[in-house]
Design a protein around this motif. Structure first.
Motif, PDB file in Angstrom:
ATOM      1  N   ASP A 249       0.840  -1.202   0.000  1.00 53.81           N
ATOM      2  CA  ASP A 249       0.000   0.000   0.000  1.00 53.81           C
ATOM      3  C   ASP A 249       0.870   1.246   0.000  1.00 53.81           C
ATOM      4  O   ASP A 249       0.588   2.224  -0.696  1.00 53.81           O
ATOM      5  N   ARG A 250       1.924   1.191   0.801  1.00 54.34           N
ATOM      6  CA  ARG A 250       2.913   2.281   0.867  1.00 54.34           C
ATOM      7  C   ARG A 250       4.289   1.643   0.939  1.00 54.34           C
ATOM      8  O   ARG A 250       4.760   1.274   2.019  1.00 54.34           O
ATOM      9  N   PRO A 251       4.949   1.446  -0.196  1.00 53.76           N
ATOM     10  CA  PRO A 251       6.255   0.778  -0.193  1.00 53.76           C
ATOM     11  C   PRO A 251       7.253   1.486   0.715  1.00 53.76           C
ATOM     12  O   PRO A 251       7.174   2.693   0.950  1.00 53.76           O
ATOM     13  N   GLY A 252       8.233   0.703   1.208  1.00 52.72           N
ATOM     14  CA  GLY A 252       9.216   1.224   2.140  1.00 52.72           C
ATOM     15  C   GLY A 252       8.807   0.962   3.570  1.00 52.72           C
ATOM     16  O   GLY A 252       7.803   0.303   3.858  1.00 52.72           O
ATOM     17  N   LEU A 253       9.599   1.482   4.505  1.00 56.20           N
ATOM     18  CA  LEU A 253       9.324   1.298   5.924  1.00 56.20           C
ATOM     19  C   LEU A 253       8.261   2.291   6.378  1.00 56.20           C
ATOM     20  O   LEU A 253       8.396   3.498   6.177  1.00 56.20           O
ATOM     21  N   ASN A 254       7.210   1.769   7.014  1.00 57.52           N
ATOM     22  CA  ASN A 254       6.138   2.607   7.529  1.00 57.52           C
ATOM     23  C   ASN A 254       5.727   2.105   8.905  1.00 57.52           C
ATOM     24  O   ASN A 254       5.530   0.906   9.111  1.00 57.52           O
ATOM     25  N   ILE A 255       5.603   3.034   9.840  1.00 54.27           N
ATOM     26  CA  ILE A 255       5.152   2.724  11.192  1.00 54.27           C
ATOM     27  C   ILE A 255       4.065   3.732  11.541  1.00 54.27           C
ATOM     28  O   ILE A 255       4.255   4.947  11.415  1.00 54.27           O
ATOM     29  N   SER A 256       2.910   3.236  11.945  1.00 52.16           N
ATOM     30  CA  SER A 256       1.818   4.131  12.296  1.00 52.16           C
ATOM     31  C   SER A 256       1.026   3.529  13.444  1.00 52.16           C
ATOM     32  O   SER A 256       1.109   2.324  13.725  1.00 52.16           O
ATOM     33  N   GLY A 257       0.246   4.369  14.109  1.00 55.69           N
ATOM     34  CA  GLY A 257      -0.563   3.869  15.211  1.00 55.69           C
ATOM     35  C   GLY A 257      -1.364   4.967  15.863  1.00 55.69           C
ATOM     36  O   GLY A 257      -1.285   6.147  15.497  1.00 55.69           O
ATOM     37  N   GLN A 258      -2.133   4.568  16.863  1.00 57.11           N
ATOM     38  CA  GLN A 258      -2.925   5.513  17.643  1.00 57.11           C
ATOM     39  C   GLN A 258      -3.221   4.913  18.999  1.00 57.11           C
ATOM     40  O   GLN A 258      -3.203   3.688  19.179  1.00 57.11           O
ATOM     41  N   ALA A 259      -3.497   5.773  19.977  1.00 58.61           N
ATOM     42  CA  ALA A 259      -3.840   5.322  21.319  1.00 58.61           C
ATOM     43  C   ALA A 259      -4.642   6.417  21.995  1.00 58.61           C
ATOM     44  O   ALA A 259      -4.474   7.605  21.701  1.00 58.61           O
ATOM     45  N   GLY A 260      -5.556   5.998  22.904  1.00 54.98           N
ATOM     46  CA  GLY A 260      -6.370   6.986  23.588  1.00 54.98           C
ATOM     47  C   GLY A 260      -7.139   6.400  24.747  1.00 54.98           C
ATOM     48  O   GLY A 260      -7.169   5.185  24.971  1.00 54.98           O
ATOM     49  N   LEU A 261      -7.785   7.308  25.517  1.00 57.60           N
ATOM     50  CA  LEU A 261      -8.594   6.959  26.667  1.00 57.60           C
ATOM     51  C   LEU A 261      -9.927   7.680  26.576  1.00 57.60           C
ATOM     52  O   LEU A 261     -10.062   8.666  25.848  1.00 57.60           O
ATOM     53  N   SER A 262     -10.907   7.197  27.361  1.00 59.11           N
ATOM     54  CA  SER A 262     -12.226   7.801  27.275  1.00 59.11           C
ATOM     55  C   SER A 262     -12.832   8.014  28.650  1.00 59.11           C
ATOM     56  O   SER A 262     -12.351   7.501  29.670  1.00 59.11           O
ATOM     57  N   TYR A 263     -13.929   8.759  28.638  1.00 57.07           N
ATOM     58  CA  TYR A 263     -14.791   8.905  29.804  1.00 57.07           C
ATOM     59  C   TYR A 263     -16.178   8.411  29.429  1.00 57.07           C
ATOM     60  O   TYR A 263     -16.727   8.818  28.397  1.00 57.07           O
ATOM     61  N   ASN A 264     -16.745   7.516  30.253  1.00 61.48           N
ATOM     62  CA  ASN A 264     -18.091   7.000  30.015  1.00 61.48           C
ATOM     63  C   ASN A 264     -19.068   7.610  31.014  1.00 61.48           C
ATOM     64  O   ASN A 264     -18.778   7.685  32.209  1.00 61.48           O
ATOM     65  N   GLU A 265     -20.229   8.013  30.533  1.00 55.62           N
ATOM     66  CA  GLU A 265     -21.223   8.599  31.425  1.00 55.62           C
ATOM     67  C   GLU A 265     -21.696   7.593  32.460  1.00 55.62           C
ATOM     68  O   GLU A 265     -21.877   7.932  33.626  1.00 55.62           O
ATOM     69  N   PHE A 266     -21.906   6.343  32.040  1.00 54.79           N
ATOM     70  CA  PHE A 266     -22.360   5.305  32.959  1.00 54.79           C
ATOM     71  C   PHE A 266     -21.165   4.450  33.372  1.00 54.79           C
ATOM     72  O   PHE A 266     -20.464   3.899  32.524  1.00 54.79           O
TER      73      PHE A 266
END
Length: 928
Positions: A249-266
């Motif tokens: 999809d994207r030749p060569g070296l590729n590093i990607s990501g995501q991270a997160g936290l949430s607040y729930n009403e209940f």
């Protein structure tokens, strides 16, 4: 090979012979051209239109931006490339007579009159990729890229699909689980991962639990609403292919990501989510490897009330009564884990080998505190009216259930693609496994000896007035005594091995350039369902302690109702751990229906097809036929009056033909019309067609009986689809699509009163409705308002609306009517999203809505048919790219606090009310 299978192979051979006879010697001497269309950054552009005007040849790039012409004459050729959102390009290519020819075509976004935001914006870049693929596809399709999915707060695949025209989602505790496409039940939509068909982990349906698969592991969603002969036919509504990432999809070296936290009403817990991908290509981009991983955890509390409605004769009048209520207070932890991997080897431009795999696991761990009011264990008092009644000596119970259910879906595929013999050959061998099991499913029940006189008033259907919560007998712990513990376990496994082969080559038909394609496939699936259920009411199971010893200090509040204190999970778990072995060590404590719930099935499908794609100027015609032969065997245990166990078996085989005609016409470069005549199939659900009889507790009449129907037939559908799409400059779409599906032998579940083994029974069984239809219209509009001044030029809209009308005709009159609306079908579904987009910042506010739909048909009285109330949900998402490597995002889900509601025939008779609150989520994205 049997005579019948030889006939299937003959379909492919016939099309091959037709293609060879249509090719002249000059065509056989021609040569092949492969290439790639990329942007200035080297990223492949999917859906780019590539043509050789002088020869009347047109093709399009795949998701990697790659294309192939199977037959070009030696010498100079002029290629024209067009891509929505970028200026077109023209290039001359010298076609060599000795080798596979290759070319890389770069489209720049710097031409006069084309603004740079068109290709670099987050929302618009993904929209461009999707729209270009939709524009060039032969069939009616929708493409959703990973970037587009990531701009909505959609944690799983079901929720991602709810944004696509025609899709509606059935939810569990607020999360999308099953899909309905164009008003059809979930069984009518085939689901695959990289082309590998997957089965449902759920033993009750063929519809795949799409909450099992997180949305952040896919590169794109490919939705085919009209099928072609080279696609599996078991997709009456359409098919969804989950495309995982490729190292190319994207030749060569590729590093990607995501991270997160949430607040729930209940609830006190928070969501957490993280995912990442690493890929690289080596050896002058001849070898590629990729690994992707995802993990999420949701801690949430859910309020839930369920009421059971019946009709009784009161003083000569039919009166709607509630005979039982359950107040459920959920504490849930849901985890999703997923892995995908890919190895690809391209020794040269003519050959490609690949190995791909995916694994998804969904684990739902819930403790459920339940207060039960069983009115019908007492006596109904005179004067009852619809929604108002008094019962003497009602019963009260207090229960804790701990249920862990785990779904797993695994796919492995190996295959190759080759330019060979003047054509293109591809083949694959795949394995898919879907499994559902219960690491723990236990219940602990205390029953009160206090038998109060109770009344209810459903004048407010959502919050009925209930005398118990004024008199408070359920809070008197001295009346509770141990009733029983129950241990359950269920394991469902589906394993499928499939082999496919396809060959395509170029020729001509009536002097028009034509691609001929033929192929065959074999799919072999084994399904087993094993149910274990033990009930222990012996004195030795009694813990010898009062209920107070098992309660915590935490209050159980369900909406406005105070249920008392919750059970202490650690205390009850210690009891379960100490007693499970002895409660499940004897066959006498096994509930009989847990044996008869077991079943096994084997299904083998042999398929072959042939098709031709004819280029006749601005018109492209796809004509062909597919044939599938199905062999089915099923079995289930049966217990006679002497408790002897035998095995009931059923076997059947049938052959179905699927003719196909698809016409695509370009009225102009931007105005595309399509018409399709197709035929498709939905095979019976496994548990519905095996000779299974599962009965409930005989101590309570009518006894509940669920049974299979070995005479159940497959559902067939003749389909008509037509659509018109107009693509705006620089980037936008207005489209209208109409569809009609003529159904034969539609499968539905009928619940009606009868007798079983001489006892009054409520019998649930799948039946065939001889006739039915689904018809409707889809409207789609999306555009960025670049014509507006200033900041308004960065705004835009994404909108779609679907109207469906569906009906089935039953074999005989049931409750005075032979016609019913189609279960799962909402009259309307709507998506509206308003977005703001700059080079670094994007935001969108999105509204999703579906109208009421039928959930279950009651065979005795349509007034008790069960419906889900339609619901609307408002979501918001925004992201900001700090630089090319790092970005931040924020998501808000269910800002309207919309609840889930089911009702019996009329909204005043609420069966279930469930609330789960809103969620706020934030995190980081990175890309290196």
């Amino acid at each position: 090979m049997t005579i019948r299978n030889l006939r299937l192979s003959g379909v492919s051979a016939a099309v091959l012979a037709l293609g060879l006879s249509a090719m002249g010697a000059d065509a056989l001497a021609q040569h092949q051209l492969t290439g790639r269309v990329v942007d200035e950054r080297g990223n492949g552009l999917p859906g780019a239109r590539v043509s050789v005007p002088e020869l009347g040849l047109t093709t399009s790039t795949d998701r990697r931006g790659e294309f192939t012409f199977l037959s070009l004459p030696a010498g100079e050729a002029r290629l024209e490339v067009s891509y929505l959102g970028l200026p077109p390009g023209v290039r001359g290519v010298n076609i060599s007579a000795s080798d596979i020819n290759t070319v890389t075509f770069t489209l720049a976004d710097s031409a006069d009159g084309v603004e740079r935001i068109i290709i670099t914006g987050q929302i618009l870049d993904s929209a461009a990729r999707a729209l270009n693929q939709q524009r060039t596809n032969n069939a009616t399709t929708n493409i959703v890229s990973a970037d587009s999915i990531g701009r909505f707060p959609d944690a799983n695949i079901a929720e991602a699909l709810q944004r696509v025209p025609g899709f509606a989602v059935a939810r569990d505790q607020g999360e999308g689980r099953f899909i309905n496409l164009r008003g059809a039940p979930g069984d009518f939509t085939g689901i695959s991962v990289d082309g590998v068909q997957i089965g449902s982990p759920d033993p009750t349906t063929r519809a795949v639990d799409l909450d099992t698969i997180p949305s952040d592991i896919v590169a794109a969603l490919e939705v085919s609403k009209t099928l072609l002969p080279n696609q599996d036919a078991d997709s009456i509504a359409g098919s969804v292919n989950l495309v995982t990432r490729s190292p190319f999809d994207r030749p060569g070296l590729n590093i990607s990501g995501q991270a997160g936290l949430s607040y729930n009403e209940f609830g006190d817990g928070n969501d957490r989510r993280a995912s990442g991908t690493i890929s690289n290509t080596f050896g002058n981009d001849r070898f590629g490897a990729l690994l992707s991983a995802s993990y999420s955890r949701t801690d949430r509390q859910v309020d839930n009330i369920e009421s059971s409605w019946i009709i009784e004769d009161v003083a000569g009048q039919d009166v709607f009564l509630v005979d039982e209520q359950e107040f459920k207070d959920y504490d849930t932890v849901r985890e999703r884990t997923a892995l995908t991997g890919s190895l690809e080897f391209r020794p040269d431009d003519a050959n490609r080998f690949f190995l791909t795999g995916s694994y998804s696991r969904f684990r739902d761990d819930e403790f459920r505190n339940t207060l039960l009011i069983i009115y019908a264990d007492g006596d109904l008092q005179p004067g009852a009216t619809d929604g108002n009644a008094t019962w003497n000596e009602s019963r009260i119970e207090k229960e804790l259930r701990h249920r862990i259910v785990q779904n797993e879906i695994t796919t492995i595929q190996v295959g190759g693609e080759h330019l060979i013999g003047g054509g293109e050959l591809d083949y694959s061998l795949s394995y898919a496994r879907s499994e559902q099991f219960n690491p723990r499913r236990a219940q602990f029940l205390f029953r009160s000896s206090i038998r109060p006189d109770l009344s209810y008033d459903f004048s407010n259907a959502d919050s009925p007035a209930l005398s118990l919560f004024t008199s408070g007998e359920h809070l008197d712990l001295s009346g509770y005594g141990f009733r029983e513990n129950v241990f359950r376990g269920q394991t469902t496994e589906q394993d499928e091995i499939a082999a496919r082969i396809n060959y395509a080559f170029s020729g001509s038909f009536l002097a028009n350039p034509t691609e001929f394609r033929t192929g065959a496939a074999v799919r072999s699936r084994e399904v087993t369902n094993d149910n274990e259920q033990y009930r222990d009411r012996r004195g030795s199971a009694n813990p010898g302690q009062p209920i107070s010893a098992f309660l915590s200090t935490e209050r159980s509040q369900n909406f406005s109702y105070f249920l008392g204190n919750k059970y202490d999970p650690s205390a009850v778990t210690a009891y379960w751990n100490a007693n499970e072995a002895q409660s499940t060590d004897a066959a006498s404590r096994r509930v009989p229906q847990s044996t008869t719930a077991d079943y096994g099935a084997e299904e083998r499908i042999y398929a072959a097809y042939g098709m031709a794609t004819v280029e006749a100027g601005a018109t492209r015609i796809v004509a062909g036929v597919r044939v599938e032969h199905t062999q089915f065997e099923g079995s289930a245990p049966f217990i006679d009056d002497n408790e002897n166990i035998s095995i009931n078996r059923v076997s059947r085989d049938y052959t179905n033909w699927f003719p196909n005609l698809t016409v695509r016409h370009e009225f102009s470069d931007n105005l595309i019309g399509r018409v399709a005549l197709t035929r498709a199939i939905s095979r019976p659900r496994y548990q519905d067609v095996v000779p299974r009889v599962e009965e409930g507790d005989r101590s309570s009449l009518p006894v509940s009986v669920s049974r299979g129907n070995p005479d159940l037939r497959e559902t067939m559908s003749n389909n008509f689809d037509a659509g018109l799409e107009y693509y705006f400059t620089p980037l936008g779409l207005a489209a209208v699509n109409v569809f009609y599906k003529d159904l034969e032998d539609y499968e539905f579940t009928l619940v009606r009163n009868g007798t079983y083994d001489g006892l009054a029974a409520e019998i649930s069984q799948a039946e065939n409705a001889p006739d039915g239809y689904i018809r409707g219209v889809e409207l789609t509009y999306q555009q960025q308002f670049t014509f507006l001044p200033g900041l308004l030029s960065n705004t835009g809209v994404l909108a779609n609306y679907t109207y469906t009308d569906a009906e089935i005709t039953l074999a005989s009159a049931i409750s005075g009517s032979r016609t019913r609306i189609l279960p799962g079908q909402s009259d309307t579904t709507l998506n509206l999203a308003v977005f703001y987009e700059t080079e670094r910042f994007s935001a969108r506010l999105s509204w999703n809505d579906r109208s009421d739909y039928l959930n279950e048909v009651n065979g005795e009285d349509s007034r008790l048919d069960i419906y889900w109330e339609g619901r609307s949900q408002l979501d918001f998402s925004a992201s900001y790219d700090v630089n090319e490597r790092l970005g931040v995002f924020f998501e808000a889900k269910n800002l309207t606090n919309t609840e889930g509601v089911r009702y019996a025939g009329d909204r005043s008779r609420v069966i279930e009310r469930e609330a789960f609150g809103y969620t706020l989520f934030g995190g980081l994205r990175f890309n290196f």
